[in-house]
Every structure is written in C-alpha cells, then in structure tokens.
Design a protein around this motif. Structure first.
Motif, short mmCIF file in Angstrom:
data_model
loop_
_atom_site.label_atom_id
_atom_site.label_comp_id
_atom_site.label_asym_id
_atom_site.label_seq_id
_atom_site.Cartn_x
_atom_site.Cartn_y
_atom_site.Cartn_z
N ASP A 71 14.03 -35.64 -30.83
CA ASP A 71 14.68 -34.68 -31.72
C ASP A 71 14.71 -33.30 -31.06
O ASP A 71 14.36 -33.15 -29.88
N ALA A 72 15.09 -32.28 -31.81
CA ALA A 72 15.23 -30.94 -31.26
C ALA A 72 13.90 -30.35 -30.82
O ALA A 72 13.86 -29.45 -29.97
N ASP A 73 12.80 -30.86 -31.39
CA ASP A 73 11.47 -30.39 -31.00
C ASP A 73 10.83 -31.29 -29.94
O ASP A 73 9.62 -31.23 -29.70
N LYS A 74 11.64 -32.15 -29.33
CA LYS A 74 11.22 -33.07 -28.28
C LYS A 74 10.18 -34.09 -28.76
O LYS A 74 9.34 -34.55 -28.01
N LYS A 75 10.30 -34.46 -30.04
CA LYS A 75 9.47 -35.51 -30.61
C LYS A 75 10.25 -36.82 -30.60
O LYS A 75 11.44 -36.84 -30.95
N GLU A 76 9.59 -37.90 -30.22
CA GLU A 76 10.26 -39.20 -30.14
C GLU A 76 10.69 -39.67 -31.52
O GLU A 76 9.92 -39.66 -32.48
N THR A 314 17.97 -34.61 -28.14
CA THR A 314 19.06 -34.32 -29.08
C THR A 314 18.77 -33.08 -29.92
O THR A 314 17.70 -32.47 -29.84
N SER A 315 19.74 -32.74 -30.76
CA SER A 315 19.65 -31.56 -31.63
C SER A 315 19.15 -31.90 -33.03
O SER A 315 19.20 -31.04 -33.92
N LEU A 316 18.69 -33.12 -33.26
CA LEU A 316 18.28 -33.54 -34.62
C LEU A 316 17.21 -32.62 -35.19
O LEU A 316 16.16 -32.39 -34.57
N ASN A 317 17.47 -32.12 -36.39
CA ASN A 317 16.48 -31.37 -37.16
C ASN A 317 15.93 -32.33 -38.21
O ASN A 317 16.62 -32.65 -39.19
N GLN A 318 14.70 -32.81 -38.00
CA GLN A 318 14.17 -33.84 -38.90
C GLN A 318 14.02 -33.35 -40.33
O GLN A 318 14.18 -34.12 -41.28
#
Length: 829
Positions: A71-76, A314-318
């Motif tokens: 995700d955007a915070d580099k979390k899997e 990616t740019s995903l904001n969880q």
C-alpha cells in the motif's frame, strides 16, 4: 427323381460368396493397416501438438516466486502467484514416501507404467460413461491432471481432453516421473484457499511434511478429487469416509499392512489449536486494477507478473479503502430488491493533486476478476452538465456564474426538455444548484455542439456521432460514462483546469535489477483556471442547504454534482430511475459514486435517486479523509468578481381598466448606476421578450395589453458599465378582461330647462349621480378572482387597492395569483 439342374442365378450367387470371403479378408487386413497408420499419425500429431503448447507456454510450468503488492505506506496487502497466494513450494526430497504412495494409489495406479495416457483407464471410463449414459468417470492420469491444472480450463469436452492428452504426452517426454509428481503436489488445490501439499500440511495439521502420519497422508491424498467436500474442517464426516477409501486402496495395492490401515482409520481428527480461517483476499477490486496496470506498464503477461517475484508499490490508502468496503458491505445503504438481483454500486477516490487512486470498489460482493463497475459505462444524467453545458460556456469568456439563463419550456427540432421549475430565467449558479434541465439545454444550444464536444473531449469523453444533439446536456449519451471518467473529469476542475493522470502504481522492483517508477505525463491546461474556479464556486452551492446534493456535505469545503437518469424501459410508464450519481471533490480528493442495477427492468429500478448516492459519498468520505490535512480551493488571480445589482423588490403590476393599461412599478436600486429592463410574455408564448430597455425610472405602463389576454412580467436591473444583470424579480401574471364593444349612437343635445339652464342628471336612491350601479352588465367571470371579484368597475371615487389579500377589491377579479396580496403569482428566482 432326377436332380433339377441349378439355375444360372444360383450358380452366380455361389460363385459370389466364394469371392466375397476373400475380399473380406483383404478388407479387414487393409482396414487394420490403415487404422494402425492413422493411429501412429494421430499419436505423432498429439505429441507434436503437446510439444507446441509447451514451447509456447513453458513459463507456466515455473512456480517462481510470488510477487508482492504494497500500500502507500509500503505495507504488504497481497501476494501473487500462478493461481492464488497461499502456497509453499516443496522439493521432491521433502515429500514423504507414504504421501507419494497414497497419491498414486488414489489418483493414478499405473502412474509409473504409462507415458502420460493410460489407455486401460480410458477404456474403463468409457465403459462406465456408456453404462451411466453420461460423463461420470474420468480416465485422467496425474500427468493429465497437471496439464489441465497448468494450461487448460476444467470443462469436460472431447477437444479439451484431446489437448490435455497431447500436453501430458509432451510432459512425459520432457520431465521425469519425480518432477511430474512434485509439480502436481505443489499445484493442486486443497480447499479453503490452500494450494500445494506443503501449505496444506501446515494449515490442516500444523506440521511439516516429513512429520506427517499415515492417517494425515490419507486425508490429504483424498482431497484433490473434491477439495471443499473432503477437507476435514468443513466436512469432517465426508473427510473420514474419503480417508477410509484411500487407506483401503493403499492396502489393496500393498503399500500398507492391514493393521496400519485399521489404526489410521480409527484416529479422530482435531482442528489445530492455532488454526485461523483463511479470509478472502482483501481489496480484490483494487488489486485486480493494480494487476491490469502492472501488465500494461511492464508489458509482461499476467503469469509472468504473478510469479516473477516483483515488489509492486501502490497508492492504496487502507483507511479510505476500509471505509469504502464498510459502506459497500452495509445493505442499508442500498435500496431493497424484489429478488436476488441486488442494487449495485461503484466508487473511486482520486487524489487530484498527483493523480493517485486512493481506493476503489467494483461493486457489492465483488469477487476476484469480477465485474469492475468503476470501468463500466452508465448514463451520467445531470452529472455531465458541467462538462457538456456550463464548462464550455464559461470557457468562451462570454458567460459567468451570475449570467442569467433562459429557463423557458421550448422545443428544439422536436426535442422538448422538461423540468419542474417555472419559466423565470435564472443565474447559471442557481441553475446548477437546482439541476435545472431547461437552462442546461438552452445553454448548450447557445454555445453550440461543436464547442461543447471539443471541451468534453479534452476531459476524456470521446463522444459518438449520434451523441451530437441537445440531449447530451442531460446525459443522454449513447455509451454513457464510467465512474473513472467522471472522477477524472471532476479532478481537472479541482486541479485548476490542469490534466490529471489517475494511477495506482508508484514503483515496481524485480529480479535482475528490474525497476519501474511512475512518471506523470506533462501537465496540460485543459481549460482556463478561471473556468475551473467558476465551476467549483457554482458546484459548492449544490451541497449547501437547498442544493440537489446537500446530503453529500462532509464538514469540509466541497463541490459536486448529482445526476439521475430515467428508467427508459419500453412500454413501461411508471416512475423509476436507472442510474443515480454523485461526483464531488474537496481541495484534496475527488470521488465518484454510481448506484443502479446491472440489468434494468420494471422490477429493477431505483426510487430514491441521487440523494442516496450523495449520502453514500458522505458516509465514505468522512472516515476516509480523517487525518488528511484540510486546505482550501485556490482562487486564481484576475478572476472577475460577481457583483451584479441586487434583485428588484416590491414589484407590482396593476391593470387600470379605465385606461386599458397595465401599470408596472418597483422600488429603485440604491447602489450603483443601473437601468431597468422589463420582460413580458403572453400566456400562449413560450419565451419572454424584452418589452422595455434602458429605463431610468422605476415605473412604466404597458399600453399594448389586449382584452381577453393574459400577460406575465418581470424586471431586472442592469449595470451597463460592468455588463452585470441582477437576478430577475418575481413574475407577475395579469389577466386582461374581455370588453363589450358598444356601437356608436348619435349624441342628442342636452335638454334645456325653461329657464335656459341645463337639466341636471337625476339623483339615484343612494345620493349619487345616475351612473350605472356596479354589476350592471360589466361583471367578470366568477373564476377570475376572489369572492367579490364580480363587482364591475368599482364605486365612484374608490382608489383601486393593489392587494390586501382579502380578494374583495375591484382588481381581484383581474389577476390570477398565488402571491401574498391575492392578486399576483410569484415564481421566485
């Protein structure tokens, strides 16, 4: 008795029988020879076909390393592989001998003897299928199952089976039995999202492969035939029975002793203490979109991408995605359906400052590789008005948010749009706030389709030739628009008119120093900053109290537009909505929401419309944007201020019957130098015309009013220096009564009294002169006024009242109104 001689016919038949026997012999011989040759050729073709398929798709045999999405915070957030993510690869040396024996005994007893195809098993399967009169028995070998698993679909047809067999033969030529068996055990599905025997051992027994016991081996070996039915967690009884079958087969083929079999049958399965149920893949629609984008930017196949060991950032904001998923999972946010087809929806959130997609949902109950409705076109309805009508108009420089637009009911080449508002002209801002249809169509007609469609094309709408008509102003497009397109277009408004490139991938890193970093294309000014600002300014009123999208308000600066489309079902005259939209943006993020049925029908139409889409927008965006620093819409320099004259007040229109005129008056505008314009239309006319222009006084008479006609009037103030016009006054309707025409009669001289003076008129009983009493032949129809509307021309000396609301003045019968004075009709502005 002498023997009768044989006839020639009998002799020929006998001679023919002797020849036919020899022919049969040779026929069978050559038939067999041809069959053998054909068999050899067919077998060679099978081998060649299999070799060709392997050569073209050899990469599919490589399990490779799962690629990972962050995700955007580099979390899997996800792991990719050739099939699914929950898989661990085992080497042949790790596979217990009893496990290999169990698999062979259960799935392919002649595995070590055949060359990919077991003709004995195929023959047995054919016999059983014939007896059952359906395809109930499979003759597939382990090698064929591997071929199907890697290269083919699961349909059971002759051509698919033939291809499967050809691949199996090719695999046997290129790989050893050990390699085939190892690959098979690493590929097959074991239920609950588990792929590969190594992962299955951990999931079901919490143990390593080398520590598996016989009873556990038998459970695993029994699962490939029906993974969901025969796994011990979901169906323990079916698993127990299947385990017994596997153990019996192992005993029959002398892999185990009877005592071992009975001992293994007796063990009761217990779920591991640390067992956790595999949950469905998180954010499936977003991940599917990422994979599509990654394939495009890397030019890799999906298989290569999944097993290439890539790290995809990616740019995903969880937080935003979870807020969206929560609302999509809440059935109360959607209208109830009459049957199993539920109301669907789609939503996407874009950070228009850099084009990154923060979250998206392809629909309710979205499944992996499902129908992503974010990319599905639907009719946009009024949500397209800023793109088709108002944006292009502002871009000309001839129109502004305060420009007055006509709102008349008018037909354009047999196209007759309607809305619920009256004919009073309105400002562009008011038109967009109320979502007025007539004003939008009029505006498009004024600027022209060519200019409008050029503007729309810049925003990503490549409209069809059949869209080139005025229905486009209300969203009547042949192909419609996708939520992605709508969100992208509104992102341009929010971004000061500059282009926005929506994307999810920021960076990809892979083996052999592979690296990809997103680079935004050069920014383009798709419209002037002033046009973007004016649109934002106007659409902020949409979410204010009284606006069509008021339910979308989230406690931040917000601009947006609603949109609905009618059901359009042939032969159905009931009410209903096909598509419901809200597209809106804060200074930071833009989002589009669509709701509707996948297949519209009279039992599958919406009732609530865009208000529910607007409310859904707010439910998602409030928690999604929590923690996102607030900013403000940036006003560009040089924007023309909206300082039009104030609206006209105390406007009155009174019919003076003695003078057969309508007297108009209003209060003067105190601020600024203005003149006044009066507009009039007769009831049968569709549009108001400019009746008087450049008035400096605050009253004027209409001397051209005809008896029996009905007129409507309104007034605006005009600032010529700044070319600004006030909002229109209220509209007043005046009914001019019919007048009886009296023929000319020669006048007789006044009588002269004997004393030389004129004879005075007789005095009536009430003390007045002998004038006709009210009501003597000049009454108005009963339905034209108040209770006393039929009182003729009034008492002598009485000043006509301009409206006390009581309905008993002389003029009450002349006006048809719903205003507070009983005589006028105010439509508002």
């Amino acid at each position: 008795m002498a023997e009768r001689p044989r006839s020639k016919t009998a002799q020929k038949q006998k001679k023919k029988k002797k020849i036919s026997g020899r022919k049969w012999f040779y026929g069978l011989f050559f038939t067999a020879a041809i069959a053998i040759v054909c068999g050899i050729i067919g077998y060679l073709l099978i081998i060649l076909n299999g070799e060709r398929i392997l050569a073209e798709n050899g990469s599919k045999l490589n399990l490779g390393e799962a690629s990972i999405i962050y995700d955007a915070d580099k979390k899997e957030i996800a792991r990719l592989s050739a099939v699914l993510d929950n898989r661990e690869v085992a080497e042949y040396s790790e596979l217990p001998e009893q496990l290999l024996n169990a698999i062979v005994a259960t799935e392919d007893q002649r595995f070590y003897e055949h060359s990919g195809i077991d003709f004995f098993a195929i023959g047995r399967a054919v016999v059983k299928d014939v007896i059952a009169r359906s395809a109930v028995e499979g003759g597939s070998t382990i090698t064929q199952q591997l071929a199907k698993n890697v290269f083919l679909t699961a349909d059971k047809t002759f051509f698919r089976k033939a291809t499967e067999a050809s691949i199996a033969v090719a695999l046997e030529h290129q790989m050893s039995k050990q390699q085939i068996l190892t690959m098979y055990l690493n590929r097959i599905y074991f239920g609950n999202g588990v792929y590969g025997v190594k992962a299955a051992a951990k999931y079901y027994f919490d143990t390593e492969l080398e520590k598996l016991e016989l009873w556990q081996v038998a459970i695993l070996a029994g699962m490939p035939k029906a993974p969901n039915r025969y796994n011990p967690i979901n169906h323990p009884e079916d698993s127990l029975n299947r385990r017994a079958v596997v153990l019996q087969l192992m005993f029959d083929q002398k892999y185990i002793e009877e005592a071992d079999m009975e001992k293994a049958k007796a063990v009761v399965y217990e779920r591991p203490a640390n067992y956790e149920e595999n949950r469905p893949e998180s954010y499936p629609a977003f991940i599917d979109y990422v994979i599509e984008e990654a394939i495009e930017v890397t030019k890799l196949s999906e298989e290569e991408l999944r097993i290439g060991g890539y790290h995809i950032y990616t740019s995903l904001n969880q937080q935003a995605q979870q807020a969206m998923d929560t609302e999509f999972n809440d059935d109360d946010n959607f209208e109830k359906s009459k049957d199993e087809q539920q109301v669907q929806g789609a939503m996407i959130i874009i950070d228009h400052r850099d084009g990154t997609i923060k979250a998206l949902s392809g629909g309710r109950d979205y499944v992996k590789k499902g129908l992503n409705r974010v990319e599905l076109p639907r009719q946009p309805g009024s949500a397209i008005k800023p793109v088709i009508s108002y944006g292009p108009a502002l871009e000309t420089g001839d129109y502004y948010p305060w420009t007055i637009l006509k709102n008349d009911k008018k037909c354009y080449n047999n196209y007759c749009p309607t809305d619920r508002w009256g004919p009073t002209p309105v400002s562009m801002t008011q038109a967009i706030k109320d979502s007025r249809n007539l004003a939008a169509v009029w505006m498009l007609n004024e600027i022209g389709l060519k200019r409008s469609f050029e503007f729309a094309k810049k925003l990503g709408f490549d409209l069809e030739q059949e869209d080139r008509n005025l229905t486009a102003a209300l969203g009547g497009l042949s192909k419609g628009a996708t939520p992605m397109q709508m969100a992208t277009a509104f992102s341009v408004f929010a971004n000061g008119g500059k282009s926005v490139d929506p994307h999810t991938i920021l960076k990809i890193e892979g083996q052999n120093n592979y690296s990809y970093t997103y680079k935004a294309p050069a920014s383009k000014q798709l419209m002037s900053a002033e046009t973007a600002w004016y649109l934002t300014e106007m659409m902020q009123t949409v979410v204010e109290k009284g606006g069509s999208g008021a339910r979308a308000a989230i406690g931040r600066q917000l601009a947006g537009k609603t949109g609905t489309t009618q059901h359009g079902i042939p032969g159905y005259s009931g009410d209903g909505i096909r598509d419901a939209w809200f597209v809106g943006y804060t200074p930071e993020w833009t989002a589009a929401v669509w709701m509707g049925y996948d297949k519209t029908g009279k039992d599958h139409i919406l009732k609530k419309g865009s208000s529910q889409s607007a409310a859904f927008f707010a439910k998602v965006m409030r928690p999604a944007m929590k923690g996102v620093q607030e900013s403000s819409f940036k006003k560009p320099q040089g924007v023309k201020e909206n300082n039009p004259p104030a609206a006209i007040t105390n406007f009155n229109a009174i019919f003076i019957p003695e003078e057969m005129k309508v007297q108009l008056s209003w209060d003067p505008i105190q601020d600024g130098q203005v003149t006044y314009k009066v507009f009039r239309k007769e009831a049968s006319e569709s549009e108001f015309i400019e009746f008087v222009d450049s008035l400096t006084s605050t009253e004027v008479d209409d001397m051209s009013a005809f008896p029996g006609m009905t007129y409507e009037y309104y007034v605006v103030a005009y600032d010529a220096k700044n070319n600004l016009e006030s909002p229109p006054s209220q509209t007043i309707k005046v009914v001019i009564p019919e007048t009886e025409i009296i023929p000319d009669v020669p006048m007789e001289p006044d009588p002269i009294d004997p004393d030389g003076g004129e004879i005075t008129p007789p005095i009536d009983e009430d003390g007045g002169e002998g004038t006709p009493e009210p009501g003597d032949g000049t009454d108005l129809p009963d339905d034209t006024g108040g209770p006393d509307a039929g009182n003729g021309t009034g008492e002598p000396g009485e000043t006509p009242d301009t409206g006390d609301g009581a309905g008993n003045d002389i003029l009450d019968g002349l006006f048809d109104g719903s205003g507070t004075d009983g005589n006028t009709q105010g439509t508002g502005g």
